[in-house]
Write a protein that holds these residues in place. Structure first.
Motif, PDB file in Angstrom:
ATOM      1  N   GLU A   1       0.850  -1.185   0.000  1.00 52.71           N
ATOM      2  CA  GLU A   1       0.000   0.000   0.000  1.00 52.71           C
ATOM      3  C   GLU A   1       0.892   1.243   0.000  1.00 52.71           C
ATOM      4  O   GLU A   1       1.983   1.234   0.578  1.00 52.71           O
ATOM      5  CB  GLU A   1      -0.924   0.026   1.220  1.00 52.71           C
TER       6      GLU A   1
ATOM      7  N   LYS B   1      -1.155   8.145   4.177  1.00 48.49           N
ATOM      8  CA  LYS B   1      -1.549   7.104   3.228  1.00 48.49           C
ATOM      9  C   LYS B   1      -2.508   7.708   2.197  1.00 48.49           C
ATOM     10  O   LYS B   1      -3.652   8.009   2.504  1.00 48.49           O
ATOM     11  CB  LYS B   1      -2.234   5.950   3.965  1.00 48.49           C
TER      12      LYS B   1
ATOM     13  N   ARG C   1      -8.617  12.660   8.015  1.00 45.48           N
ATOM     14  CA  ARG C   1      -8.894  12.149   6.666  1.00 45.48           C
ATOM     15  C   ARG C   1      -9.289  13.319   5.776  1.00 45.48           C
ATOM     16  O   ARG C   1     -10.219  14.063   6.108  1.00 45.48           O
ATOM     17  CB  ARG C   1      -9.996  11.094   6.676  1.00 45.48           C
TER      18      ARG C   1
ATOM     19  N   PHE D   1      -4.899   7.681  -1.188  1.00 46.03           N
ATOM     20  CA  PHE D   1      -5.715   6.768  -1.986  1.00 46.03           C
ATOM     21  C   PHE D   1      -5.963   7.420  -3.349  1.00 46.03           C
ATOM     22  O   PHE D   1      -6.494   8.532  -3.426  1.00 46.03           O
ATOM     23  CB  PHE D   1      -7.057   6.489  -1.308  1.00 46.03           C
ATOM     24  N   ASP D   2      -5.556   6.756  -4.397  1.00 42.77           N
ATOM     25  CA  ASP D   2      -5.743   7.277  -5.752  1.00 42.77           C
ATOM     26  C   ASP D   2      -7.200   7.077  -6.174  1.00 42.77           C
ATOM     27  O   ASP D   2      -7.660   5.959  -6.361  1.00 42.77           O
ATOM     28  CB  ASP D   2      -4.805   6.551  -6.717  1.00 42.77           C
ATOM     29  N   VAL D   3      -7.934   8.189  -6.277  1.00 49.22           N
ATOM     30  CA  VAL D   3      -9.355   8.130  -6.653  1.00 49.22           C
ATOM     31  C   VAL D   3      -9.574   8.831  -7.997  1.00 49.22           C
ATOM     32  O   VAL D   3     -10.651   9.354  -8.276  1.00 49.22           O
ATOM     33  CB  VAL D   3     -10.241   8.770  -5.558  1.00 49.22           C
TER      34      VAL D   3
ATOM     35  N   TRP E   1      -6.764  12.512  -5.239  1.00 50.58           N
ATOM     36  CA  TRP E   1      -6.382  11.719  -4.067  1.00 50.58           C
ATOM     37  C   TRP E   1      -7.310  11.988  -2.894  1.00 50.58           C
ATOM     38  O   TRP E   1      -7.833  13.089  -2.725  1.00 50.58           O
ATOM     39  CB  TRP E   1      -4.958  12.066  -3.621  1.00 50.58           C
ATOM     40  N   GLU E   2      -7.492  10.944  -2.064  1.00 50.58           N
ATOM     41  CA  GLU E   2      -7.991  11.091  -0.700  1.00 50.58           C
ATOM     42  C   GLU E   2      -6.854  10.654   0.211  1.00 50.58           C
ATOM     43  O   GLU E   2      -6.121   9.712  -0.128  1.00 50.58           O
ATOM     44  CB  GLU E   2      -9.230  10.227  -0.461  1.00 50.58           C
TER      45      GLU E   2
ATOM     46  N   SER F   1       3.303   4.936  -7.145  1.00 47.45           N
ATOM     47  CA  SER F   1       2.146   5.797  -7.410  1.00 47.45           C
ATOM     48  C   SER F   1       2.550   7.249  -7.615  1.00 47.45           C
ATOM     49  O   SER F   1       1.860   7.997  -8.306  1.00 47.45           O
ATOM     50  CB  SER F   1       1.143   5.693  -6.256  1.00 47.45           C
TER      51      SER F   1
END
Length: 418
Positions: A12, A121, A78, A123-125, A101-102, A33
């Motif tokens: 991850e 961390k 977040r 997250f590719d959204v 990203w998130e 990433s």
């Protein structure tokens, strides 16, 4: 145990920062990433050196605000979806790759409860956000087209709740759009047509099939007028209905004309049958908002710029000129016969003044069945200006052929004069 190797192998994307926001460690997945190497990250300030903001200032950086909050509260944060384009290495052609990203930011505390590290961390959204943007643009385009049509356009959610009415509904019913979305259909449909309408809708919803019927709807003056109503289910790749798109076309005057012919004496019976047959054929050909606006049962054209270049047209319009590629050409150059009839001057006036032009029963000389032979046909049409950033950039042209109706009226007048 080699903990560095273990951490780097976590599947991850994770990057670890110091309280000064310098990069301490990063997993292989994070490097992949972000299109970076460890030598390009370790020891660098995460925001000022590794991933500097291209547009906003350092103080306005959303990542920095989140990190500041983690340091102050010692609690995880977040961050919602945000755009940050990744710079591509020269070996991949350079430039930037659009990414959304998130981000989760989690504090790692020492034995005294102070923030020793911050684990971030991302997250590719990107795929989700790009799809949403595309969907939003599609919906905006649909609404522009729907508002330009003279028909009553609506959409219904899979559960049966109406989710959209175009402005024509407010003009027809005299009820504002917000209220229309709250009331039930039985307040607009004639009581004698309601039971049959609801039954047909229930069958169509159950079978996921198209629905078409004639019914009477009340206008703002309390008069019930006949409409041809049609609803088409829109489905996703899995065959699930995502919504219904519907339209309602006022056919009251046409029905009245047909009824007058049917009520004539026996000598007119044959003519009445012919008129009724022609009417039914015309209505079946006048498809209502079929598979989105581009398959509407009328001619729909977008003309762009002061030269009125063809940018978009539906099949109905293309049928007037089969085999001719009009896209990209100025109307005056592509269709000199139309220019000679004065229509480019009307378009120029709309483009210059911004005033919508509406015409009814206008005769137009057109090729007959795609041949060199010309014939006179009659149309109702409108030219409506299109705006971008407050400036007129093009014209929406909508029209439909009423030749049969004009000819029927003339026949009726001739018979009445006998």
């Amino acid at each position: 145990m080699d903990f560095n190797r273990l951490f780097n192998s976590i599947p991850e994307p994770i990057v670890v920062l110091s309280p000064e926001y310098k990069v301490v460690a990063a997993t292989d997945a994070f490097l992949e990433s972000s299109l970076r190497t460890r030598d390009q990250l370790i020891g660098l300030h995460f925001l000022l050196e590794a991933f500097p903001e291209r547009e906003n200032s350092y103080q306005d950086n959303a990542i920095k605000k989140g990190l500041d909050q983690v340091l102050q509260t010692k609690k995880a944060v977040r961050l919602g979806a945000m755009r940050y384009d990744i710079q591509k290495p020269e070996s991949q052609g350079g430039g930037y790759e659009v990414r959304f990203w998130e981000v989760n930011q989690t504090p790692i505390l020492d034995s005294e409860g102070n923030v020793e590290y911050i684990m971030q961390k991302p997250f590719d959204v990107t795929e989700r956000e790009v799809s949403q943007v595309a969907l939003q643009k599609s919906e905006e385009k649909f609404k522009v087209m729907a508002e330009a049509l003279p028909q009553l356009i609506y959409t219904i959610e899979p559960g049966g709740k109406t989710s959209y009415f175009n402005k024509r509904w407010e003009e027809y019913t005299g009820i504002n759009l917000e209220t229309l979305l709250q009331i039930k259909w039985d307040q607009m449909i004639h009581p004698d047509d309601l039971e049959n309408t609801l039954a047909k809708w229930e069958t169509a919803a159950k079978e996921g099939a198209e629905m078409q019927m004639e019914l009477r709807m009340r206008d703002k003056n309390g008069t019930y007028r006949w409409h041809l109503s049609r609803s088409i289910p829109m489905k996703d790749a899995d065959g699930n209905i995502t919504m219904w798109i519907g339209s309602s076309t006022d056919i009251h005057d046409t029905r009245k004309l047909v009824q007058e012919l049917l009520d004539s004496n026996e000598q007119m019976a044959l003519l009445s049958d012919q008129v009724q047959h022609a009417y039914e054929k015309a209505e079946s050909e006048r498809k209502t908002l079929e598979r989105l606006i581009m398959e509407a049962p009328a001619m729909f054209v977008i003309l762009r710029g002061p030269e009125h270049r063809f940018e978009l047209m539906n099949d109905k319009y293309q049928q007037l000129y089969p085999g001719r590629n009009l896209i990209g050409m100025p109307l005056g150059e592509a269709l000199p016969d139309i220019k000679a009839q004065g229509f480019t001057k009307l378009l120029d006036r709309v483009y210059e003044t911004g005033e919508t032009y509406i015409a009814e029963g206008v005769p137009i000389i057109l090729p007959k069945d795609g041949t060199d032979e010309m014939e006179e046909r009659f149309f109702n049409f409108s030219y409506q200006p299109m705006y971008e950033a407050g400036k007129i950039t093009g014209i929406l042209a909508f029209g439909y052929d009423i030749t049969n109706e004009i000819l029927f009226k003339r026949k009726l007048e001739d018979l009445s004069s006998l």
